[in-house]
Design a protein around this motif. Structure first.
Motif, PDB file in Angstrom:
ATOM      1  N   GLU A 231       0.862  -1.191   0.000  1.00 23.46           N
ATOM      2  CA  GLU A 231       0.000   0.000   0.000  1.00 23.46           C
ATOM      3  C   GLU A 231       0.894   1.235   0.000  1.00 23.46           C
ATOM      4  O   GLU A 231       1.813   1.344   0.817  1.00 23.46           O
ATOM      5  N   ALA A 232       0.624   2.154  -0.915  1.00 20.37           N
ATOM      6  CA  ALA A 232       1.504   3.311  -1.095  1.00 20.37           C
ATOM      7  C   ALA A 232       0.698   4.593  -1.236  1.00 20.37           C
ATOM      8  O   ALA A 232      -0.459   4.581  -1.664  1.00 20.37           O
ATOM      9  N   ARG A 233       1.332   5.687  -0.880  1.00 19.84           N
ATOM     10  CA  ARG A 233       0.831   7.025  -1.179  1.00 19.84           C
ATOM     11  C   ARG A 233       1.911   7.717  -1.997  1.00 19.84           C
ATOM     12  O   ARG A 233       3.087   7.735  -1.614  1.00 19.84           O
ATOM     13  N   LEU A 234       1.519   8.265  -3.116  1.00 21.87           N
ATOM     14  CA  LEU A 234       2.456   8.869  -4.052  1.00 21.87           C
ATOM     15  C   LEU A 234       2.114  10.333  -4.259  1.00 21.87           C
ATOM     16  O   LEU A 234       0.944  10.730  -4.190  1.00 21.87           O
ATOM     17  N   ILE A 235       3.122  11.126  -4.538  1.00 22.35           N
ATOM     18  CA  ILE A 235       2.899  12.491  -5.003  1.00 22.35           C
ATOM     19  C   ILE A 235       3.792  12.730  -6.206  1.00 22.35           C
ATOM     20  O   ILE A 235       4.948  12.306  -6.234  1.00 22.35           O
ATOM     21  N   ASN A 236       3.230  13.344  -7.245  1.00 25.96           N
ATOM     22  CA  ASN A 236       4.087  13.930  -8.272  1.00 25.96           C
ATOM     23  C   ASN A 236       3.671  15.375  -8.433  1.00 25.96           C
ATOM     24  O   ASN A 236       2.478  15.700  -8.366  1.00 25.96           O
ATOM     25  N   ALA A 237       4.647  16.236  -8.578  1.00 29.72           N
ATOM     26  CA  ALA A 237       4.409  17.670  -8.532  1.00 29.72           C
ATOM     27  C   ALA A 237       5.263  18.384  -9.564  1.00 29.72           C
ATOM     28  O   ALA A 237       6.470  18.155  -9.636  1.00 29.72           O
ATOM     29  N   ASN A 238       4.625  19.221 -10.356  1.00 28.26           N
ATOM     30  CA  ASN A 238       5.361  20.007 -11.340  1.00 28.26           C
ATOM     31  C   ASN A 238       5.381  21.468 -10.925  1.00 28.26           C
ATOM     32  O   ASN A 238       4.369  22.010 -10.476  1.00 28.26           O
ATOM     33  N   THR A 239       6.529  22.096 -11.071  1.00 30.20           N
ATOM     34  CA  THR A 239       6.664  23.536 -10.828  1.00 30.20           C
ATOM     35  C   THR A 239       7.414  24.115 -12.014  1.00 30.20           C
ATOM     36  O   THR A 239       8.540  23.695 -12.308  1.00 30.20           O
ATOM     37  N   MET A 240       6.791  25.065 -12.699  1.00 31.01           N
ATOM     38  CA  MET A 240       7.391  25.633 -13.901  1.00 31.01           C
ATOM     39  C   MET A 240       8.596  26.497 -13.542  1.00 31.01           C
ATOM     40  O   MET A 240       8.519  27.369 -12.676  1.00 31.01           O
ATOM     41  N   ILE A 241       9.706  26.268 -14.224  1.00 25.86           N
ATOM     42  CA  ILE A 241      10.878  27.129 -14.107  1.00 25.86           C
ATOM     43  C   ILE A 241      10.687  28.345 -15.008  1.00 25.86           C
ATOM     44  O   ILE A 241      10.857  29.488 -14.600  1.00 25.86           O
ATOM     45  N   ASP A 242      10.343  28.072 -16.254  1.00 30.51           N
ATOM     46  CA  ASP A 242       9.936  29.115 -17.195  1.00 30.51           C
ATOM     47  C   ASP A 242       8.842  28.507 -18.055  1.00 30.51           C
ATOM     48  O   ASP A 242       8.294  27.450 -17.724  1.00 30.51           O
ATOM     49  N   THR A 243       8.474  29.144 -19.166  1.00 22.47           N
ATOM     50  CA  THR A 243       7.306  28.694 -19.918  1.00 22.47           C
ATOM     51  C   THR A 243       7.529  27.399 -20.690  1.00 22.47           C
ATOM     52  O   THR A 243       6.577  26.862 -21.262  1.00 22.47           O
ATOM     53  N   ASN A 244       8.762  26.875 -20.713  1.00 27.85           N
ATOM     54  CA  ASN A 244       8.982  25.612 -21.408  1.00 27.85           C
ATOM     55  C   ASN A 244       9.947  24.697 -20.654  1.00 27.85           C
ATOM     56  O   ASN A 244      10.627  23.869 -21.248  1.00 27.85           O
ATOM     57  N   LYS A 245       9.970  24.854 -19.322  1.00 32.42           N
ATOM     58  CA  LYS A 245      10.841  24.003 -18.515  1.00 32.42           C
ATOM     59  C   LYS A 245      10.215  23.848 -17.132  1.00 32.42           C
ATOM     60  O   LYS A 245       9.647  24.801 -16.591  1.00 32.42           O
ATOM     61  N   MET A 246      10.328  22.653 -16.571  1.00 33.44           N
ATOM     62  CA  MET A 246       9.729  22.415 -15.256  1.00 33.44           C
ATOM     63  C   MET A 246      10.630  21.522 -14.409  1.00 33.44           C
ATOM     64  O   MET A 246      11.494  20.811 -14.911  1.00 33.44           O
ATOM     65  N   ILE A 247      10.389  21.595 -13.089  1.00 35.57           N
ATOM     66  CA  ILE A 247      10.928  20.629 -12.146  1.00 35.57           C
ATOM     67  C   ILE A 247       9.805  19.652 -11.823  1.00 35.57           C
ATOM     68  O   ILE A 247       8.702  20.059 -11.444  1.00 35.57           O
ATOM     69  N   LEU A 248      10.068  18.374 -11.991  1.00 39.60           N
ATOM     70  CA  LEU A 248       9.139  17.335 -11.588  1.00 39.60           C
ATOM     71  C   LEU A 248       9.674  16.691 -10.327  1.00 39.60           C
ATOM     72  O   LEU A 248      10.748  16.082 -10.331  1.00 39.60           O
ATOM     73  N   ARG A 249       8.942  16.881  -9.221  1.00 40.75           N
ATOM     74  CA  ARG A 249       9.303  16.244  -7.953  1.00 40.75           C
ATOM     75  C   ARG A 249       8.312  15.121  -7.693  1.00 40.75           C
ATOM     76  O   ARG A 249       7.113  15.280  -7.924  1.00 40.75           O
ATOM     77  N   PHE A 250       8.802  13.998  -7.167  1.00 41.88           N
ATOM     78  CA  PHE A 250       7.902  12.892  -6.885  1.00 41.88           C
ATOM     79  C   PHE A 250       8.396  12.137  -5.664  1.00 41.88           C
ATOM     80  O   PHE A 250       9.599  12.096  -5.378  1.00 41.88           O
TER      81      PHE A 250
END
Length: 339
Positions: A231-250
């Motif tokens: 049993e797991a709980r997951l998060i994935n989260a995107n935060t835009m660096i600029d209009t064509n680049k992001m950080i994906l945290r999970f």
């Protein structure tokens, strides 16, 4: 790439409104300062003596000193250049060589919430207050669950590519080797929900009969409740660096088994598999182009409805009433002709 970006920004122009993950809590101890680049701006994140996390613009209004090289004094942050000190409200509260403080010596601050041992920032281009709450995960305070194991990727693409996985049933088999047996979507205000059951074949080996309910809370993060081998709980989260680049945290939390060491080892393997799985998506994203009016078939998910839901966060709030998308997805919602 330029022309492709212009087409995408026709639908998702600028930066969205919502809560966005900047870090996991353990990444920022008392007295730490972290530089964050997001939404075309540079901020500093710091944790004061009271253990509260705060964020403000990264440069001193005096002569532009970079606060990331400064230090935390109590609950204030001190510029390394001339030791001007700024409090939680962004106002300068100390200049060591001045008898009075200029009234305009103020740095812009950002709204931060720390929930589920994750640090979130509220972003609204119009400067509005939050219009939805971050959900609480009771498991994050439960001793029967592990703490977060997490990783991140910096990706040169727009986050809508990630968000569209909510409805894209067709990519699970060819990209991730997952056999989907049940799949449905629901849209409720700021939430986009996927319910999915089937058989997964992890890159690390084995077979996992799973069921998952994955919910986006606004455009910036998704929380998933996974039932399978563990049993797991997951998060994935995107935060835009600029209009064509992001950080994906999970990240992933697991319900502890009888052998804690085995659980922790499995958790590390889990995050490694997630990293590899996301990289499979990235390999596709970096070599695809954005199709504004796709040709869809009757086996595709409700892509255009998902885009309506996602686009609400890129327009002023008063305009969101013109974007109907609420409710469970019907068969007639799925197929929409191009053109």
């Amino acid at each position: 790439m330029g022309r492709n970006l212009e087409k995408r920004q026709h639908l998702f122009n600028g930066y969205p409104r919502g809560w966005f993950v900047l870090a996991f809590s353990e990444e920022l101890d008392v007295g730490d300062i972290k530089k964050i680049t997001c939404f075309g701006q540079t901020l500093v994140l710091y944790r004061g003596e009271d253990r509260i996390v705060r964020a403000m613009d990264a440069y001193c209004p005096h002569l532009g000193g970079g606060l990331v090289k400064g230090k935390v004094i109590g609950n204030s942050i001190e510029c390394p250049f001339h030791a001007w000190r700024f409090g939680p409200d962004g106002k300068c509260n100390h200049i060591p060589y001045a008898s009075s403080i200029p009234p305009k010596a103020v740095i812009n601050t950002w709204l931060i919430q720390e929930v589920n041992h994750i640090i979130y920032l509220w972003h609204d281009p119009a400067g509005g207050e939050p219009d939805f709450e971050i959900p609480l995960l009771p498991e994050s305070e439960d001793e029967h669950w592990t703490t977060w194991e997490y990783a991140q990727l910096e990706i040169e693409t727009h986050p809508h590519e990630l968000v569209e996985n909510v409805v894209d049933i067709g990519h699970f088999s060819p990209v991730h080797r997952t056999q989907v047996e049940k799949f449905e979507n629901e849209f409720k205000g700021h939430m986009a929900i996927q319910r999915n059951e089937g058989v997964a074949y992890p890159l690390g080996g084995g077979i996992d009969n799973y069921s998952i309910e994955a919910t986006y809370y606004g455009p910036g993060f998704q929380i998933s409740k996974w039932n399978g081998f563990m049993e797991a709980r997951l998060i994935n989260a995107n935060t835009m660096i600029d209009t064509n680049k992001m950080i994906l945290r999970f990240g992933v939390m697991l319900k502890k088994g009888n052998d804690l060491r085995q659980t922790v080892a499995f958790q590390k393997g889990y995050i490694e598999n997630l990293s590899k799985g996301f990289q499979e998506d990235v390999d596709i994203w970096l070599e695809k182009k954005f199709v504004e009016k796709p040709i869809l078939c009757d086996g595709d998910g409700p892509l255009m409805r998902l885009r309506k839901w996602y686009s609400q966060f890129f327009v002023p709030r008063e305009e969101t009433k013109q974007l109907p998308f609420d409710g469970k997805v019907l068969e007639t919602d799925v197929l929409q002709p191009a053109g």
